[in-house]
Design a protein around this motif. Structure first.
Motif, PDB file in Angstrom:
ATOM      1  N   PHE A 491       6.612  79.836  57.420  1.00 46.43           N
ATOM      2  CA  PHE A 491       7.073  78.696  58.206  1.00 46.43           C
ATOM      3  C   PHE A 491       7.100  77.416  57.371  1.00 46.43           C
ATOM      4  CE2 PHE A 491       6.176  75.105  61.114  1.00 46.43           C
ATOM      5  CZ  PHE A 491       7.320  75.188  61.909  1.00 46.43           C
ATOM      6  N   GLY A 492       6.027  77.180  56.619  1.00 44.54           N
ATOM      7  CA  GLY A 492       5.983  75.981  55.797  1.00 44.54           C
ATOM      8  C   GLY A 492       7.038  75.981  54.713  1.00 44.54           C
ATOM      9  N   LEU A 493       7.242  77.135  54.059  1.00 40.97           N
ATOM     10  CA  LEU A 493       8.256  77.215  52.996  1.00 40.97           C
ATOM     11  C   LEU A 493       9.660  77.038  53.567  1.00 40.97           C
ATOM     12  CD1 LEU A 493       6.833  80.118  50.803  1.00 40.97           C
ATOM     13  CD2 LEU A 493       6.680  77.657  50.408  1.00 40.97           C
ATOM     14  N   LYS A 494       9.915  77.631  54.716  1.00 42.95           N
ATOM     15  CA  LYS A 494      11.228  77.505  55.349  1.00 42.95           C
ATOM     16  C   LYS A 494      11.541  76.035  55.647  1.00 42.95           C
ATOM     17  CE  LYS A 494      13.656  78.850  59.611  1.00 42.95           C
ATOM     18  NZ  LYS A 494      13.648  77.500  60.233  1.00 42.95           N
ATOM     19  N   ASN A 495      10.539  75.298  56.071  1.00 44.27           N
ATOM     20  CA  ASN A 495      10.744  73.894  56.437  1.00 44.27           C
ATOM     21  C   ASN A 495      10.874  72.970  55.234  1.00 44.27           C
ATOM     22  OD1 ASN A 495      10.615  74.566  59.107  1.00 44.27           O
ATOM     23  ND2 ASN A 495       8.645  73.590  59.507  1.00 44.27           N
ATOM     24  N   ASN A 496      10.308  73.353  54.094  1.00 43.01           N
ATOM     25  CA  ASN A 496      10.157  72.386  53.012  1.00 43.01           C
ATOM     26  C   ASN A 496      10.826  72.747  51.693  1.00 43.01           C
ATOM     27  OD1 ASN A 496       8.106  70.272  54.154  1.00 43.01           O
ATOM     28  ND2 ASN A 496       7.263  72.269  54.752  1.00 43.01           N
ATOM     29  N   LEU A 497      11.220  74.005  51.498  1.00 42.65           N
ATOM     30  CA  LEU A 497      11.932  74.352  50.264  1.00 42.65           C
ATOM     31  C   LEU A 497      13.313  73.702  50.254  1.00 42.65           C
ATOM     32  CD1 LEU A 497      11.134  78.132  49.650  1.00 42.65           C
ATOM     33  CD2 LEU A 497      10.752  76.266  48.019  1.00 42.65           C
ATOM     34  N   PRO A 498      13.808  73.334  49.086  1.00 41.62           N
ATOM     35  CA  PRO A 498      15.179  72.800  49.008  1.00 41.62           C
ATOM     36  C   PRO A 498      16.181  73.778  49.618  1.00 41.62           C
ATOM     37  CG  PRO A 498      14.028  72.472  46.929  1.00 41.62           C
ATOM     38  CD  PRO A 498      13.143  73.333  47.771  1.00 41.62           C
ATOM     39  N   SER A 499      17.293  73.256  50.089  1.00 41.44           N
ATOM     40  CA  SER A 499      18.271  74.069  50.823  1.00 41.44           C
ATOM     41  C   SER A 499      18.930  75.140  49.967  1.00 41.44           C
ATOM     42  CB  SER A 499      19.350  73.161  51.422  1.00 41.44           C
ATOM     43  OG  SER A 499      20.004  72.428  50.399  1.00 41.44           O
ATOM     44  N   ALA A 670       2.691  73.779  52.471  1.00 42.71           N
ATOM     45  CA  ALA A 670       3.950  73.868  51.727  1.00 42.71           C
ATOM     46  C   ALA A 670       4.427  72.494  51.267  1.00 42.71           C
ATOM     47  CB  ALA A 670       5.015  74.539  52.586  1.00 42.71           C
ATOM     48  N   LYS A 671       4.379  71.523  52.163  1.00 41.23           N
ATOM     49  CA  LYS A 671       4.880  70.169  51.865  1.00 41.23           C
ATOM     50  C   LYS A 671       4.096  69.501  50.745  1.00 41.23           C
ATOM     51  CE  LYS A 671       5.917  67.756  55.428  1.00 41.23           C
ATOM     52  NZ  LYS A 671       5.752  66.988  56.694  1.00 41.23           N
ATOM     53  N   ASN A 672       2.785  69.732  50.721  1.00 37.76           N
ATOM     54  CA  ASN A 672       1.925  68.982  49.807  1.00 37.76           C
ATOM     55  C   ASN A 672       1.492  69.753  48.566  1.00 37.76           C
ATOM     56  OD1 ASN A 672       1.330  66.318  51.310  1.00 37.76           O
ATOM     57  ND2 ASN A 672       0.997  67.894  52.870  1.00 37.76           N
ATOM     58  N   LEU A 673       1.788  71.052  48.515  1.00 33.52           N
ATOM     59  CA  LEU A 673       1.363  71.818  47.338  1.00 33.52           C
ATOM     60  C   LEU A 673       2.304  72.954  46.971  1.00 33.52           C
ATOM     61  CD1 LEU A 673      -0.732  72.565  45.149  1.00 33.52           C
ATOM     62  CD2 LEU A 673      -1.953  73.902  46.889  1.00 33.52           C
ATOM     63  N   LEU A 674       2.523  73.897  47.889  1.00 25.88           N
ATOM     64  CA  LEU A 674       3.127  75.174  47.521  1.00 25.88           C
ATOM     65  C   LEU A 674       4.575  75.042  47.073  1.00 25.88           C
ATOM     66  CD1 LEU A 674       2.266  78.070  47.242  1.00 25.88           C
ATOM     67  CD2 LEU A 674       2.914  78.488  49.613  1.00 25.88           C
ATOM     68  N   VAL A 675       5.353  74.190  47.715  1.00 22.40           N
ATOM     69  CA  VAL A 675       6.756  74.026  47.318  1.00 22.40           C
ATOM     70  C   VAL A 675       6.853  73.510  45.886  1.00 22.40           C
ATOM     71  CG1 VAL A 675       8.808  72.605  47.699  1.00 22.40           C
ATOM     72  CG2 VAL A 675       7.747  73.800  49.611  1.00 22.40           C
ATOM     73  N   ASP A 676       5.982  72.565  45.532  1.00 19.99           N
ATOM     74  CA  ASP A 676       6.003  72.036  44.167  1.00 19.99           C
ATOM     75  C   ASP A 676       5.686  73.116  43.143  1.00 19.99           C
ATOM     76  OD1 ASP A 676       6.725  69.515  44.919  1.00 19.99           O
ATOM     77  OD2 ASP A 676       4.690  68.706  44.937  1.00 19.99           O
ATOM     78  N   VAL A 677       4.749  73.998  43.459  1.00 26.60           N
ATOM     79  CA  VAL A 677       4.410  75.086  42.534  1.00 26.60           C
ATOM     80  C   VAL A 677       5.585  76.052  42.393  1.00 26.60           C
ATOM     81  CG1 VAL A 677       2.825  76.982  42.063  1.00 26.60           C
ATOM     82  CG2 VAL A 677       1.964  74.889  43.107  1.00 26.60           C
ATOM     83  N   ILE A 678       6.240  76.364  43.494  1.00 21.60           N
ATOM     84  CA  ILE A 678       7.363  77.316  43.466  1.00 21.60           C
ATOM     85  C   ILE A 678       8.549  76.748  42.705  1.00 21.60           C
ATOM     86  CG2 ILE A 678       9.107  78.451  44.913  1.00 21.60           C
ATOM     87  CD1 ILE A 678       6.904  78.815  47.028  1.00 21.60           C
ATOM     88  N   THR A 679       8.877  75.498  42.970  1.00 24.60           N
ATOM     89  CA  THR A 679      10.078  74.910  42.354  1.00 24.60           C
ATOM     90  C   THR A 679       9.825  74.387  40.948  1.00 24.60           C
ATOM     91  OG1 THR A 679       9.565  72.776  43.392  1.00 24.60           O
ATOM     92  CG2 THR A 679      11.043  74.279  44.586  1.00 24.60           C
ATOM     93  N   GLY A 680       8.572  74.410  40.513  1.00 25.94           N
ATOM     94  CA  GLY A 680       8.297  74.044  39.125  1.00 25.94           C
ATOM     95  C   GLY A 680       7.917  72.616  38.909  1.00 25.94           C
ATOM     96  N   ASN A 681       7.593  71.880  39.953  1.00 28.87           N
ATOM     97  CA  ASN A 681       7.253  70.468  39.818  1.00 28.87           C
ATOM     98  C   ASN A 681       5.763  70.228  39.645  1.00 28.87           C
ATOM     99  OD1 ASN A 681       9.949  69.748  40.161  1.00 28.87           O
ATOM    100  ND2 ASN A 681       9.750  69.782  42.407  1.00 28.87           N
TER     101      ASN A 681
END
Length: 686
Positions: A491-499, A670-681
């Motif tokens: 749910f968190g990744l769906k809401n916060n990963l880039p489109s 996802a918003k504060n940690l996981l998305v950044d790790v996945i996308t490389g930031n």
């Protein structure tokens, strides 16, 4: 003129001669169960004491039925009247005590569940209830004060079915031993056929457990009618053993074989208690150990040295006499201690609980059981006991239907009801749309069967194609693999990963990621892991996120890392344990943190999971082929772990149970940690 089998007979039912060694065997059975429940690491196979009870019950009850049918003196009325006077007094006392204690101790959902279990215990269908409840999101077994009544349910179902079947066979002049062996073989075959694919059903269902009671029935028949056929063989074997074992003619003739037989039986039981544990599929073939051990001991008789000197000694006989009330009392005391403590009670608390249960068992036997079972006014006692059992069962059902009588805790009722999630409705999951937010269509576990009370390990035939088919319209792909601790990330990744990121997912509740090389039609975890690896091979995602919890053995990660790298995965991310609470977080808030609920706390936190995360984090710093995300450290700091996000401690709670993240917490992570790790930031392993 034949006695009317459904009326009170002219003569009372005859009963087998009292044997002190059988009471001693009862003591071994009940003490092994008690030790297992209180100190499981001390006797990991102690639960097989229940199987010993089944043999004893089958032997004694069938002896009564066979002998009284043979003498044309059997009466259903007296048979069931005696069962009522034997079982109802202690059971009634324990049910009333649990209902009363629950009024003051339990929250609405807990009290509702207890009411259901009281109704099931009073109706002797507890095994069916616990069979239906068993599953991944079921609350911990040690928070169910009446869980142990499952075995009593099976025994009582046997007492209802077996006399009727034997009476019918006797009326038709059928061979009772042939009937007994036939039903035994069918039951044992069902046990073997179900124990691997439907282990919960094999454990709780009467048809897969009756063979143990029927083994006692076969022994009863042979003891009554076939001793002469075995006498010559027994005498020859005994004589042979006497020559080998004894230096001179034994003083007690004919008992050498019995003594060896009894010791062998005790050895089988002892081996079972040492070798069998909760990790074994049970009953299955493993149950043969305690079953045959008990048969050998009972058939050896008081002539055997072990039976005469050990089992028939006064201490074991005393425990045997109070074995039934002790079995009934010990588990509720341990369970309520667990509920009140909010965690596994200390060894001292558990020891005190057992001492109290022994005292209560003796008082129950002395002041309740004996006066009710014996003496005058037998019919009146039976009727009163039956009415009282209907009454307590009705009270439990009323409690269940009225949502646990939540008015007892008015200030907390609405909060408690919000998280009510009992089967089959699972109201809380429906309320928050968990199936959609966890993407349940990507799970091989058969939730429909589970919710219907028929949990199975057989996987679903297929999952949604959207879970594993790559869409070339997206420029990047992340693949989520694991169990429910992976599902709650979606749910968190769906809401916060880039489109431009596609999320693929193969996650099955309760299934740890592992390398599995072939499909499975019988085990949903094996099927899920095989399918996930094949989907990764086909889609070649940019990132694979793996949820791996429990322990800090990094060696278990290496095969997965190597396999994914060989499949061309560019980035591999392991997520550590979320914060683990000692009981469901809503219940911690209700019972310990209700007034001025803190946003962060260490009260009720399992510190070991945080320590395991820290160890893994350090070990992963030496690995440059995979990333570790310390979810526990993200939600916890020096002030404690997050209990809720935002302004509402109800809708903003971080976990709905002991550890799974709510959609709000998933979004926050996802918003504060996981998305950044996945996308490389974010840098790796720092």
């Amino acid at each position: 003129m034949r006695t009317d089998i459904f009326s009170t007979p002219r003569k009372h039912l005859s009963h087998p001669k009292y044997r002190a060694d059988i009471d001693g065997l009862r003591a071994i059975a009940v003490l092994s169960v008690v030790v297992f429940h209180a100190f499981p690491n001390m006797l990991k196979g102690g639960f097989i004491g229940v199987d010993i009870f089944f043999i004893i019950s089958g032997f004694l009850i069938s002896t009564i039925i066979f002998s009284n049918l043979e003498s044309d003196n059997f009466s259903f009325v007296e048979f069931y009247s005696r069962r009522i006077k034997r079982i109802f007094p202690a059971l009634l006392l324990v049910l009333i005590a649990c209902f009363s204690a629950g009024w003051f101790v339990l929250l609405a959902d807990e009290y509702k569940q207890l009411g259901k279990h009281i109704a099931g215990g009073a109706g002797f269908v507890s095994n069916f209830m616990f069979w239906q409840e068993s599953g991944y999101f079921d609350n911990a077994a040690d928070t169910k004060p009446l869980l142990h009544l499952w075995s009593l349910g099976i025994e009582e179902q046997f007492y209802i079915v077996w006399p009727l079947l034997l009476w019918f066979a006797w009326k038709q002049r059928l061979n009772l031993l042939t009937i007994t062996l036939t039903v035994l073989i069918i039951s044992f075959a069902l046990n073997i056929s179900k124990v691997h694919n439907e282990v919960v059903a094999a454990f709780y269902s009467p048809q897969t457990r009756f063979w143990e009671l029927l083994t006692g029935s076969v022994l009863a028949y042979i003891t009554l009618y076939k001793q002469n056929l075995l006498l010559t063989l027994r005498q020859r074997l005994d004589s042979w053993l006497s020559i080998i074992i004894c230096a001179e003619e034994p003083s007690i003739k004919g008992n050498t074989l019995r003594s060896v037989q009894s010791l062998l039986g005790m050895m089988l039981i002892a081996v079972g208690m040492i070798v069998i544990n909760k990790e074994k599929v049970f009953p299955g073939w493993w149950a043969v150990l305690p079953t045959m051990g008990a048969v050998l001991i009972i058939s050896a008789g008081l002539g055997a040295w072990f039976n005469r000197a050990i089992l028939a000694n006064k201490v074991l006989v005393w425990f045997g006499l109070i074995s039934f009330p002790l079995y009934l009392w010990h588990w509720p005391l341990l369970s309520f201690a667990r509920i009140i403590e909010g965690d596994k009670p200390s060894q001292g608390v558990r020891f005190v609980a057992i001492v109290i249960s022994v005292a209560l068992a003796w008082l129950t036997y002395k002041l309740i059981e004996k006066p009710v079972r014996f003496g005058n006014h037998s019919n009146a006692k039976t009727v009163i006991l039956f009415v009282l059992m209907l009454g307590i069962g009705g009270a439990g059902y009323y409690d269940y239907k009225h949502e646990g009588l939540g008015f007892r805790l008015k200030d907390r009722q609405e909060y408690s009801e919000y998280f009510e999630n009992s089967l089959p409705e699972q109201k809380y999951f429906k309320k928050i749309g968990l199936a959609e937010k966890w993407r349940a269509e990507c799970d091989f576990f058969d939730f429909a069967a589970y919710k219907a009370g028929h949990a199975t390990s057989v996987p679903l035939k297929e999952i949604s194609r959207h879970c594993f088919e790559k869409n070339n319209n997206y420029s990047n792909t992340v693949f989520i693999w694991g169990h429910s601790f992976a599902e709650h990330l979606y749910f968190g990744l769906k809401n916060n990963l880039p489109s431009n990121w596609q999320i693929l997912q193969v996650t099955s509740a309760g299934c740890f990621p592992s390398i599995y090389e072939k499909p499975s039609a019988t085990n949903f975890c094996d099927q899920s892991n095989w399918f996930a690896l094949n989907a990764i091979k086909e889609t070649k995602p940019d990132v694979v996120v793996i949820a791996q919890v429990l322990g800090h053995d990094i060696e278990s990660f290496y095969p997965i890392i190597e396999r994914l790298k060989s499949l061309g995965v560019k980035k591999i991310i392991f997520t550590g344990n979320p914060p683990h609470w000692t009981m469901d977080l809503p219940k911690i808030i209700l019972t310990k943190l209700w007034i001025n609920t803190p946003r962060r706390t260490y009260k009720g936190i399992n510190q070991k999971t945080l320590a395991d995360n820290a160890i893994l984090e350090e070990k992963f710093k030496k690995i440059d082929t995979a990333i570790f995300v310390n979810i526990g450290a993200f939600f916890c700091n020096k002030d404690g772990c997050l209990t809720y996000i935002g302004d509402d401690k109800k809708t903003g709670i971080t976990s709905f149970d002991y550890s799974h993240l709510t959609p709000v917490a998933s979004d926050y992570l996802a918003k504060n940690l996981l998305v950044d790790v996945i996308t490389g930031n974010q840098p790796k392993n720092k």
